[in-house]
Design a protein around this motif. Structure first.
Motif, mmCIF file in Angstrom:
data_model
loop_
_atom_site.group_PDB
_atom_site.id
_atom_site.type_symbol
_atom_site.label_atom_id
_atom_site.label_comp_id
_atom_site.label_asym_id
_atom_site.label_seq_id
_atom_site.Cartn_x
_atom_site.Cartn_y
_atom_site.Cartn_z
ATOM 1 N N THR A 55 48.659 -44.466 103.694
ATOM 2 C CA THR A 55 47.642 -45.504 103.571
ATOM 3 C C THR A 55 46.831 -45.265 102.311
ATOM 4 O OG1 THR A 55 46.073 -44.230 104.918
ATOM 5 C CG2 THR A 55 47.493 -45.798 106.070
ATOM 6 N N ASP A 56 46.079 -46.285 101.909
ATOM 7 C CA ASP A 56 45.288 -46.195 100.685
ATOM 8 C C ASP A 56 44.330 -45.002 100.736
ATOM 9 O OD1 ASP A 56 46.581 -48.430 99.837
ATOM 10 O OD2 ASP A 56 44.893 -49.805 100.158
ATOM 11 N N ASP A 57 44.179 -44.393 99.567
ATOM 12 C CA ASP A 57 43.229 -43.293 99.342
ATOM 13 C C ASP A 57 43.648 -41.974 99.990
ATOM 14 O OD1 ASP A 57 41.506 -44.976 97.872
ATOM 15 O OD2 ASP A 57 40.580 -45.692 99.722
ATOM 16 N N GLU A 58 44.811 -41.917 100.631
ATOM 17 C CA GLU A 58 45.266 -40.652 101.186
ATOM 18 C C GLU A 58 45.828 -39.747 100.089
ATOM 19 O OE1 GLU A 58 46.585 -40.680 105.759
ATOM 20 O OE2 GLU A 58 48.012 -41.691 104.442
ATOM 21 N N ARG A 59 45.709 -38.454 100.325
ATOM 22 C CA ARG A 59 46.380 -37.457 99.487
ATOM 23 C C ARG A 59 47.678 -37.088 100.209
ATOM 24 N NH1 ARG A 59 41.324 -33.740 100.147
ATOM 25 N NH2 ARG A 59 41.593 -34.811 102.146
ATOM 26 N N VAL A 60 48.813 -37.395 99.586
ATOM 27 C CA VAL A 60 50.115 -37.295 100.245
ATOM 28 C C VAL A 60 50.956 -36.205 99.585
ATOM 29 C CG1 VAL A 60 52.236 -38.518 100.847
ATOM 30 C CG2 VAL A 60 50.046 -39.746 100.842
ATOM 31 N N LEU A 61 51.585 -35.379 100.412
ATOM 32 C CA LEU A 61 52.511 -34.357 99.930
ATOM 33 C C LEU A 61 53.900 -34.634 100.483
ATOM 34 C CD1 LEU A 61 53.196 -31.639 98.549
ATOM 35 C CD2 LEU A 61 52.575 -30.501 100.701
ATOM 36 N N ASP A 62 54.881 -34.761 99.584
ATOM 37 C CA ASP A 62 56.291 -34.852 99.949
ATOM 38 C C ASP A 62 56.858 -33.440 99.827
ATOM 39 O OD1 ASP A 62 59.001 -35.267 100.177
ATOM 40 O OD2 ASP A 62 59.152 -36.766 98.595
ATOM 41 N N LEU A 63 57.036 -32.780 100.970
ATOM 42 C CA LEU A 63 57.467 -31.379 101.024
ATOM 43 C C LEU A 63 58.980 -31.315 101.207
ATOM 44 C CD1 LEU A 63 56.689 -28.350 101.269
ATOM 45 C CD2 LEU A 63 56.298 -28.751 103.713
ATOM 46 N N CYS A 64 59.663 -30.566 100.333
ATOM 47 C CA CYS A 64 61.135 -30.553 100.268
ATOM 48 C C CYS A 64 61.597 -31.939 99.822
ATOM 49 C CB CYS A 64 61.773 -30.183 101.589
ATOM 50 S SG CYS A 64 61.140 -28.662 102.319
ATOM 51 N N CYS A 65 61.142 -32.353 98.656
ATOM 52 C CA CYS A 65 61.256 -33.752 98.216
ATOM 53 C C CYS A 65 62.657 -34.188 97.849
ATOM 54 C CB CYS A 65 60.313 -34.004 97.042
ATOM 55 S SG CYS A 65 60.750 -33.133 95.509
ATOM 56 N N GLY A 66 63.574 -33.250 97.572
ATOM 57 C CA GLY A 66 64.893 -33.672 97.108
ATOM 58 C C GLY A 66 64.753 -34.517 95.856
ATOM 59 N N CYS A 67 65.476 -35.628 95.809
ATOM 60 C CA CYS A 67 65.408 -36.488 94.627
ATOM 61 C C CYS A 67 64.206 -37.429 94.656
ATOM 62 C CB CYS A 67 66.706 -37.275 94.460
ATOM 63 S SG CYS A 67 66.952 -38.586 95.682
ATOM 64 N N GLY A 68 63.351 -37.308 95.682
ATOM 65 C CA GLY A 68 62.074 -37.999 95.658
ATOM 66 C C GLY A 68 61.912 -39.304 96.390
ATOM 67 N N ASP A 86 70.096 -40.830 106.823
ATOM 68 C CA ASP A 86 69.555 -41.488 108.011
ATOM 69 C C ASP A 86 68.236 -40.872 108.460
ATOM 70 O OD1 ASP A 86 71.721 -43.184 108.042
ATOM 71 O OD2 ASP A 86 72.838 -42.019 109.526
ATOM 72 N N GLY A 87 68.106 -39.545 108.350
ATOM 73 C CA GLY A 87 66.875 -38.899 108.788
ATOM 74 C C GLY A 87 65.681 -39.316 107.955
ATOM 75 N N THR A 88 65.845 -39.311 106.631
ATOM 76 C CA THR A 88 64.755 -39.732 105.752
ATOM 77 C C THR A 88 64.410 -41.195 105.975
ATOM 78 O OG1 THR A 88 65.380 -38.088 104.086
ATOM 79 C CG2 THR A 88 64.036 -39.943 103.335
ATOM 80 N N ARG A 89 65.420 -42.014 106.190
ATOM 81 C CA ARG A 89 65.170 -43.439 106.455
ATOM 82 C C ARG A 89 64.317 -43.611 107.712
ATOM 83 N NH1 ARG A 89 67.152 -48.113 104.742
ATOM 84 N NH2 ARG A 89 68.710 -47.047 103.440
ATOM 85 N N LEU A 90 64.657 -42.882 108.780
ATOM 86 C CA LEU A 90 63.887 -42.981 110.020
ATOM 87 C C LEU A 90 62.444 -42.527 109.799
ATOM 88 C CD1 LEU A 90 64.056 -43.612 113.090
ATOM 89 C CD2 LEU A 90 64.574 -41.171 113.423
ATOM 90 N N LEU A 91 62.274 -41.466 109.040
ATOM 91 C CA LEU A 91 60.927 -40.973 108.748
ATOM 92 C C LEU A 91 60.103 -42.026 108.014
ATOM 93 C CD1 LEU A 91 58.880 -38.590 108.649
ATOM 94 C CD2 LEU A 91 59.966 -37.905 106.498
ATOM 95 N N ILE A 133 60.880 -40.056 99.452
ATOM 96 C CA ILE A 133 59.677 -40.136 100.283
ATOM 97 C C ILE A 133 58.441 -40.319 99.411
ATOM 98 C CG2 ILE A 133 58.209 -38.861 101.888
ATOM 99 C CD1 ILE A 133 60.765 -37.537 102.983
ATOM 100 N N GLY A 134 58.313 -39.489 98.385
ATOM 101 C CA GLY A 134 57.162 -39.607 97.496
ATOM 102 C C GLY A 134 57.133 -40.932 96.766
ATOM 103 N N ALA A 135 58.302 -41.407 96.328
ATOM 104 C CA ALA A 135 58.361 -42.692 95.626
ATOM 105 C C ALA A 135 57.953 -43.833 96.553
ATOM 106 C CB ALA A 135 59.765 -42.923 95.077
ATOM 107 N N CYS A 136 58.436 -43.798 97.789
ATOM 108 C CA CYS A 136 58.098 -44.849 98.741
ATOM 109 C C CYS A 136 56.606 -44.851 99.052
ATOM 110 C CB CYS A 136 58.909 -44.655 100.019
ATOM 111 S SG CYS A 136 58.812 -46.037 101.172
ATOM 112 N N ALA A 137 56.019 -43.667 99.220
ATOM 113 C CA ALA A 137 54.583 -43.581 99.477
ATOM 114 C C ALA A 137 53.791 -44.177 98.326
ATOM 115 C CB ALA A 137 54.182 -42.126 99.709
ATOM 116 N N GLY A 138 54.199 -43.865 97.094
ATOM 117 C CA GLY A 138 53.487 -44.377 95.940
ATOM 118 C C GLY A 138 53.637 -45.872 95.740
ATOM 119 N N LEU A 139 54.741 -46.434 96.219
ATOM 120 C CA LEU A 139 54.967 -47.877 96.093
ATOM 121 C C LEU A 139 54.250 -48.683 97.172
ATOM 122 C CD1 LEU A 139 58.785 -47.966 95.244
ATOM 123 C CD2 LEU A 139 56.926 -48.693 93.742
#
Length: 370
Positions: free
Chosen positions: A234-247, A222-227, A249-255
């Motif tokens: 947004t486009d062209d941002e450099r994004v860091l998924d910190l404490c990524c677990g199985c990924g 639930d916490g990750t979902r809310l986040l 947050i990072g996957a959603c950002a890339g999609l």
């Protein structure tokens, strides 16, 4: 904190000193199981020694005086780094490897010793036992120390099932030490199966690859979902998924955006799953196994996203939040989620502005800026 262990033999230093850190197990005292295994292994002809999940390195450091060579494994980058510190400061020769599974190791060993941490998932512990046996030479010896209250009987049954009949060789204060010989023919069974789960968040379909013993192995928490519902890359941002677990947050950002994505986690098992999650979703990203931001300090990020392990101790949280501030671009933002009743203000001193942007039934999302 530093712990000291006196030596009663001529081999090695008279006193061993071990650094410990938040996020590791038994940081205030040596575990009875570890000392039980140490005493028994000291009297054994060790040859090439494998120490499975070494924590902060007590067994590997001390037994280096009795072995032909020592390899210590850890799935935690933080623990592995602490092991390397203790190897160096005690002046011993040992190799430390950060691995998801001991089956990743090259070469073979004459002896292995494993003292499972009490919170280890049963399937994960059995998998490590099987992998350790698989890395032994035929007729090699494995020592296993534990307690009935922490699953020792399940591990005993596992050894019987694979044909390595365990023998109880020592006990003290509720801890017991088992010894087994590697069967001449041994094909390690698989106990930990990765599984793929489908979910949807903020209008984006995700395929998550996870396994037992990882955070939220049953699906998106639930916490990750809310986040993810309240903060978007947004486009062209450099994004860091910190404490990524199985990924997720990072996957959603890339999609959802044409951005550059990096994911990092302390746990090698988590980052292995994160790589598979990214592949399943067709997202190209960099994945790093490292303690906090240690593996990404040479870059800066416009957006850092995290569902941090708030249970891991103040030292871990300090490293995470200070690290996030250290890699954040001047006009960047750090979005993180935590339980509503938890006060993280002591860790936010490196940030200038902190804003609450979303509130759920149990969690809140905040955005911090330099």
């Amino acid at each position: 904190m530093t712990l000291e262990l006196g030596s009663h033999t001529d081999a090695g230093p008279s006193t061993y000193r071990f650094r410990t850190r938040d996020g590791l197990h038994s940081t205030g005292e040596f575990r009875g199981e570890t000392l039980l295994a140490l005493d028994a292994c000291w009297e054994h002809d060790l040859g090439e020694l494998l120490v499975v999940q070494a924590n902060y390195g007590v067994l590997g450091v001390v037994l280096a005086a009795r072995a032909d060579g020592v390899t210590m494994t850890e799935s935690s980058a933080r623990a592995a780094a602490t092991c390397r510190t203790n190897v160096r400061e005690n002046g011993v020769d040992a190799v430390v490897r950060t691995v998801a599974r001991e089956s990743e190791l090259d070469g073979s060993f004459d002896t292995a010793v494993y003292v499972p941490k009490p919170y280890t998932a049963t399937e994960v512990g059995k998998g490590r036992l099987a992998d350790a046996l698989g890395r032994l030479e035929p007729d090699g010896t494995l020592f296993l120390a534990g307690r009935e209250t922490a699953g020792l009987n399940r591990y005993r049954d596992c050894l019987r099932e694979v044909g390595a009949g365990p023998e109880s060789v020592a006990s003290a204060d509720g801890a017991e030490l088992l010894r087994v010989r590697r069967p001449a023919t041994f094909d390690p069974p698989t106990y930990v199966e990765r599984r793929t789960q489908s979910t949807s968040v903020a209008g984006t379909d995700l395929q998550l690859v996870t396994e037992p013993g990882l955070f939220a192995a049953g699906g998106l928490d639930d916490g990750t979902r809310l986040l993810l519902e309240s903060t978007a890359a947004t486009d062209d941002e450099r994004v860091l998924d910190l404490c990524c677990g199985c990924g997720p947050i990072g996957a959603c950002a890339g999609l959802t955006a044409d951005c550059s994505v990096t994911l990092t986690d302390d746990d090698a098992r988590a980052t292995a799953c994160a790589r598979e999650t990214l592949a399943r979703n067709g997202v190209e990203a960099t994945v790093v196994t490292a303690d906090a931001t240690d593996g990404v300090r040479d870059g800066t990020f416009d957006l850092v996203l995290s569902n941090p392990p708030t249970h891991a101790g103040s030292g871990v949280l300090a490293a995470l939040f200070d690290g996030a501030a250290g890699v954040l671009a001047r006009d960047g933002r750090f979005a993180f989620v935590h339980h509503r009743e938890l006060d993280l203000s002591p860790h936010l001193g490196a940030f200038g502005d902190v804003e609450r942007v979303a509130t759920g039934s149990e969690h809140v999302v905040r955005v911090a800026r330099p």
